[in-house]
Design a protein around this motif. Sequence first.
Motif, PDB file in Angstrom:
ATOM      1  N   ARG A 295     -18.344 -91.113  -5.300  1.00 51.51           N
ATOM      2  CA  ARG A 295     -17.948 -91.421  -6.677  1.00 51.51           C
ATOM      3  C   ARG A 295     -18.969 -90.897  -7.684  1.00 51.51           C
ATOM      4  O   ARG A 295     -20.166 -90.781  -7.375  1.00 51.51           O
ATOM      5  CB  ARG A 295     -17.859 -92.934  -6.866  1.00 51.51           C
ATOM      6  CG  ARG A 295     -16.840 -93.639  -6.019  1.00 51.51           C
ATOM      7  CD  ARG A 295     -16.954 -95.138  -6.249  1.00 51.51           C
ATOM      8  NE  ARG A 295     -16.020 -95.904  -5.429  1.00 51.51           N
ATOM      9  CZ  ARG A 295     -15.970 -97.228  -5.412  1.00 51.51           C
ATOM     10  NH1 ARG A 295     -16.826 -97.927  -6.157  1.00 51.51           N
ATOM     11  NH2 ARG A 295     -15.096 -97.852  -4.652  1.00 51.51           N
ATOM     12  N   ALA A 296     -18.489 -90.619  -8.886  1.00 53.96           N
ATOM     13  CA  ALA A 296     -19.409 -90.411  -9.998  1.00 53.96           C
ATOM     14  C   ALA A 296     -20.239 -91.681 -10.186  1.00 53.96           C
ATOM     15  O   ALA A 296     -19.764 -92.794  -9.937  1.00 53.96           O
ATOM     16  CB  ALA A 296     -18.643 -90.097 -11.270  1.00 53.96           C
TER      17      ALA A 296
ATOM     18  N   ALA B 283     -20.116 -92.237 -15.765  1.00 54.32           N
ATOM     19  CA  ALA B 283     -18.939 -92.784 -16.440  1.00 54.32           C
ATOM     20  C   ALA B 283     -19.301 -93.391 -17.789  1.00 54.32           C
ATOM     21  O   ALA B 283     -18.605 -93.168 -18.794  1.00 54.32           O
ATOM     22  CB  ALA B 283     -18.264 -93.821 -15.547  1.00 54.32           C
TER      23      ALA B 283
ATOM     24  N   TRP C 248     -11.149 -97.211  -8.899  1.00 53.03           N
ATOM     25  CA  TRP C 248     -11.859 -96.751  -7.710  1.00 53.03           C
ATOM     26  C   TRP C 248     -11.456 -97.594  -6.496  1.00 53.03           C
ATOM     27  O   TRP C 248     -11.193 -97.064  -5.405  1.00 53.03           O
ATOM     28  CB  TRP C 248     -13.372 -96.900  -7.883  1.00 53.03           C
ATOM     29  CG  TRP C 248     -14.122 -95.894  -8.711  1.00 53.03           C
ATOM     30  CD1 TRP C 248     -14.947 -96.158  -9.763  1.00 53.03           C
ATOM     31  CD2 TRP C 248     -14.160 -94.472  -8.534  1.00 53.03           C
ATOM     32  NE1 TRP C 248     -15.490 -94.998 -10.251  1.00 53.03           N
ATOM     33  CE2 TRP C 248     -15.025 -93.949  -9.508  1.00 53.03           C
ATOM     34  CE3 TRP C 248     -13.547 -93.608  -7.635  1.00 53.03           C
ATOM     35  CZ2 TRP C 248     -15.303 -92.595  -9.624  1.00 53.03           C
ATOM     36  CZ3 TRP C 248     -13.813 -92.248  -7.751  1.00 53.03           C
ATOM     37  CH2 TRP C 248     -14.674 -91.756  -8.729  1.00 53.03           C
TER      38      TRP C 248
ATOM     39  N   THR D 265     -10.692 -81.876 -13.223  1.00 55.44           N
ATOM     40  CA  THR D 265     -12.093 -82.010 -13.604  1.00 55.44           C
ATOM     41  C   THR D 265     -12.471 -81.172 -14.820  1.00 55.44           C
ATOM     42  O   THR D 265     -13.581 -81.318 -15.331  1.00 55.44           O
ATOM     43  CB  THR D 265     -13.028 -81.649 -12.436  1.00 55.44           C
ATOM     44  OG1 THR D 265     -12.839 -80.278 -12.070  1.00 55.44           O
ATOM     45  CG2 THR D 265     -12.775 -82.555 -11.242  1.00 55.44           C
TER      46      THR D 265
ATOM     47  N   PRO E 127     -20.274 -84.639 -12.913  1.00 54.29           N
ATOM     48  CA  PRO E 127     -20.935 -85.854 -12.417  1.00 54.29           C
ATOM     49  C   PRO E 127     -22.225 -85.515 -11.680  1.00 54.29           C
ATOM     50  O   PRO E 127     -22.404 -84.385 -11.197  1.00 54.29           O
ATOM     51  CB  PRO E 127     -19.900 -86.462 -11.466  1.00 54.29           C
ATOM     52  CG  PRO E 127     -18.601 -85.818 -11.803  1.00 54.29           C
ATOM     53  CD  PRO E 127     -18.936 -84.464 -12.329  1.00 54.29           C
TER      54      PRO E 127
ATOM     55  N   THR F 255     -13.931 -88.133  -7.965  1.00 53.43           N
ATOM     56  CA  THR F 255     -13.634 -88.291  -9.389  1.00 53.43           C
ATOM     57  C   THR F 255     -12.338 -87.582  -9.749  1.00 53.43           C
ATOM     58  O   THR F 255     -11.600 -88.033 -10.633  1.00 53.43           O
ATOM     59  CB  THR F 255     -14.801 -87.756 -10.234  1.00 53.43           C
ATOM     60  OG1 THR F 255     -16.005 -88.418  -9.836  1.00 53.43           O
ATOM     61  CG2 THR F 255     -14.572 -88.008 -11.709  1.00 53.43           C
TER      62      THR F 255
END
Length: 509
Positions: A97-98, A103, A123, A479, A486, A493
């Motif tokens: 994950r970012a 975020a 998520w 993206t 990220p 993401t």
Amino acid sequence: MTYDVVVVGGGTAGGPLAARLSEDPDRTILLLEAGPVPADDAVPAEVRDGTTLRAAVPGHPLTWSYPALLAPSRPYTVVRGRMMGGSGAINGGAFVRARPEDADGWARRGNDEWSYGRVLPVWRELESDLDHGATDVHGGSGPMPVLRAPQQSPAAEAFHAAAVDLGFGEEPDKNAPGAPGVGPLPRTVVAGIRRNAAMQYLASARHRPNVAVRGDTRALRVRVECGRTTGVEVETAGRGEFVEAREVVLACGAIGSPHLLLLSGIGPAEKLTALGVPVVADLPGVGRDFTDHPQLVVEWRGRPPGAVGRPETFVTVLDFASPGGPAQGDLEILLCEQPIRDLLTGVPGGTGGGALLVSLQGPESRGRISLRSADPYVPPRIEYRYLSEPVDRVRLRHGLRTAVALLRSRAFAGVVDGLVDPGAAAVGDADLDRWMDAQLGTAIHLCGSARMGPADDTGAVVDQYGRVRGVSGLRVADTSILPTVPSRGPGATAVLIGELIARFMRRGD
């Protein structure tokens, strides 16, 4: 037939987006994919096999191969997936994950829907964490299976021990908040099989009566009349066609989506006019100021007995901050238990060695994508401008020295029989810089080529809901909309983006 929504691109964001939109039985969806859409039992072996990158090579029929410049004197071929699943069908399967800091940084730039607190429930909903199950941080019943790479090998154990010996902390869960450190890589490779997002989401959704999936269909341009999108011009098997839609969502990736916007007359007016492209919307931010992770590969020769059993691909990862760098870390070193050649061919070379992939995760340098021609079959010009900001070179140099220190540590003594590159002589800044300039690569994590932002952000292309400025009925969902790359790989993401844009559309934002 006029579809309610046409999604262009069946990749890591587009597949989940189309699947989620099709949960509304009153909305008709058409998903267009430029490459093949194989049945589950007909996926090519090199795509299913998550232990190699055999399909992620220039010229493979399941890829786009884009000519690019990483730096003025560093030509490169950027490979992207060209089949259902997109790049997620051919990459290493990392699912990190970012970071919360990423975020929240996007939210501070005027995109409050993207704060960590707001995206965490999404998520959790999209994943099925096979290690942790359902918790306050993780999900246990989502479409994406997440499993950390096994650590029971001499190389993985040596890497972890060496990182700790050098003073780095441990980070057992890369998808949870906390300080950066060394820990196993979360992946969507389960039992050696690569589980890409589009296939996972569309396994059941593609059989719904309100969704259609068309493969081998290339989008040429979006048609806009009187400021509103009316559909997409496509080509299938040499035959042109216009597909009508009330709304179009571009999910072609951070190269494909800005390229399609420019071909459609959406971008910097002066440059479009010079190429004979009628201007639909003057948006100078299209293709401008993208970010990506520059990468170097440090290969090492193995010392017997080497890896136990079949070598893994990407196993353990160290995230850390350069001197003066951000708390979430701006450098990453990823352990690969195979030489890069073996990884790309799927044929073991018998050396027993491996590689460390060193990436700068928080670059200051910015790249750009622009049109070479109004012909949609001519690839765009891609200029990464890596290391154009001096601080990036200093930080990547620090990452390279850290990788060498790991391999020369006592913990690696029984595994490593010397470096293949950069060699013992490359110790000074000038020597390292020459080697970096010659060996510079990319993690292929391009983001921000059609970034989101509020109305007063003159470089923004879309708002935080993915809606393209100045054109009704057109969105971007991949993206390319992220304001910055990220500080971890963007694969997870990208799935989040598909989920969020679908939610925004279904609630009318």
